[in-house]
Design an enzyme around this catalytic site. Structure first.
Site, PDB file in Angstrom:
ATOM      1  N   HIS A 146       0.803  -1.230   0.000  1.00  0.00           N
ATOM      2  CA  HIS A 146       0.000   0.000   0.000  1.00  0.00           C
ATOM      3  C   HIS A 146       0.836   1.280   0.000  1.00  0.00           C
ATOM      4  CE1 HIS A 146      -3.404  -2.523   0.290  1.00  0.00           C
ATOM      5  NE2 HIS A 146      -3.449  -2.683   1.600  1.00  0.00           N
ATOM      6  N   HIS A 220      -9.581   1.947   0.304  1.00  0.00           N
ATOM      7  CA  HIS A 220      -9.489   0.879   1.296  1.00  0.00           C
ATOM      8  C   HIS A 220     -10.588   1.012   2.369  1.00  0.00           C
ATOM      9  CE1 HIS A 220      -7.598  -2.207   3.701  1.00  0.00           C
ATOM     10  NE2 HIS A 220      -6.574  -2.304   2.883  1.00  0.00           N
ATOM     11  N   GLU A 356     -11.411  -3.749  -2.907  1.00  0.00           N
ATOM     12  CA  GLU A 356     -10.485  -2.768  -3.458  1.00  0.00           C
ATOM     13  C   GLU A 356     -10.282  -3.039  -4.945  1.00  0.00           C
ATOM     14  OE1 GLU A 356      -6.949  -3.103  -0.736  1.00  0.00           O
ATOM     15  OE2 GLU A 356      -8.373  -4.325   0.337  1.00  0.00           O
TER      16      GLU A 356
END
Ligand code: GLA
Length: 391
Positions: A146, A220, A356
């Protein structure tokens, strides 16, 4: 006398025509009719505290024509709350998060955030592009996750309110500098959240760069249609995907695209998330539950229906649309009851799920996966829609 009379008639005609025109314009003007209908479409902005570095953070409250509300803050481009009706018409907040900035800064597993420059994992935090090997920050054991140690979820974005005929929103922009977390190129990113009058949270992503770089930005959000009253195992999920990307024990894709048929990964027909989550299947053990990328069935490049989630007690339904090739379905396996969120609710294991939309994890190291490389002169552009209704 005759001249006076005709002039009077001309003025009268002009007056009648003008007032007719004004009235019809008024009813065509969405703002005028919104006022007349007392629809609550609105954007409210307030200060939401400061980061430890002294940067001011703002909180936007978006309200659509049906009273649905989304709150978005400029720190992490985070959706802090999302209120949608249940089958009785009762509004309820269906996303996990905190009620103050400090808790987000202290610890968050990406609650409601925009993640990037590369959402999901890049194996060993390394990739080679045009003959150059780049080393990224590693923040998930030996892997990059991420966007790294300080990804897009931990920076303060610039903000601009957006009024559209179909809804209200905010555009957030951020310049990710050359070398940030190890990535090449200055990347200009904008993310626009629109709460539409079709009861959708629409997310539009755009980026440009001055050096070739991988880009894979996603949202997210952790959803729980019961308002985190209980876990998400009873939510029924449909994923429009005949295949998924199996992973190794570090959750890095092996490169295979495996059919879901006959496995607990098969969500082609709506199935309760909890129905098979403890099954004896190697892939489920690797993720501690579902934490995988599904390969979406699609024809062409257009937006496709990627997922549908339904929760029986509230009647809430969410449909997810995207033009991306994949979707990460994460069942909140790492939540463990140590984080207390809004209204003092404790977020236990599997109290939220994420959907996602994305390119596949580790694409920069997988030449057969759809490319995530953005080059100078190109535009990264993708849209995700979360549409809400009840049944
Ligand atoms: C993603 C990852 C998960 C986990 C969560 C946050 O969904 O795939 O493994 O890191 O984010 O905890």
């Amino acid at each position: 006398m005759v001249r006076m009379n005709s002039r009077w008639v001309v003025w009268a005609v002009v007056f009648v025509l003008a007032s007719t025109l004004l009235c019809s314009c008024g009813s065509m003007n969405p703002l005028a009719s919104a006022k007349a209908d007392k629809t609550p479409t609105d954007i409210d902005v307030k200060n939401f505290g400061k980061t430890p570095e002294g940067e001011q953070v703002r909180l936007y409250t978006l309200t659509n024509a049906h009273g649905l509300k989304a709150q978005v803050m400029t720190y992490g481009a985070i959706v802090t709350s999302l209120e949608v009706p249940d089958k009785k018409g009762q509004l309820g907040d269906i996303v996990l998060g905190y009620d103050n900035l400090q808790d987000y800064i202290k610890e968050t597993p990406y609650f409601g955030a925009i993640v990037g420059r590369y959402g999901n994992r890049i194996g060993k935090g390394k990739f080679t592009l045009d003959g150059v090997t780049y080393t990224l920050a590693t923040n998930n054991d030996e892997n990059h996750l991420h966007g790294g140690v300080k990804g897009f979820d931990k920076v303060v974005w610039d903000d601009q309110p957006v009024w559209r005929p179909d809804g209200v929103g905010v555009t957030l922009s951020y310049l990710s500098r050359d070398g940030e977390e190890g990535y090449p190129g200055n990347l200009k990113v904008t993310v626009t959240y629109i709460l539409t009058n079709n009861d959708e949270l629409r997310i539009e992503y755009q980026a440009t760069t001055d050096k070739a770089t991988p880009v894979n930005i996603t949202h997210h959000g952790y959803f729980n249609f019961t308002g985190a009253e209980r876990d998400i195992l009873g939510h029924e999920l449909m994923l429009n995907a005949d295949r998924f990307t199996p992973v190794d024990a570090g959750l890095i894709p092996t490169g295979e695209l495996r059919p879901v048929a006959g496995t607990p990964m098969d969500f082609t027909k709506a199935t309760a998330i909890g129905a098979r989550i403890e099954n004896d299947y190697e892939q489920i053990q690797f993720g501690g539950g579902y934490d995988h990328n599904w390969v979406l069935n699609k024809d062409g490049k257009d937006m496709t229906l990627a997922a549908v989630v339904y929760e029986r007690t509230s009647g809430r339904v969410m449909k997810v649309y995207t033009a991306e090739p994949g979707i990460q379905f994460y069942a909140g396996n790492f939540l463990d009851g140590t984080l207390t969120g809004k209204e003092g609710k404790v977020y236990k294991r599997r109290y939220g799920f994420c959907l996602e939309t994305q390119h596949f994890p580790d694409s920069p190291n997988k030449p057969d996966f759809p490319s995530t490389i953005l080059r100078p002169g190109q535009k990264y552009e993708t849209t995700t829609i979360y549409r809400f209704s009840t049944r």
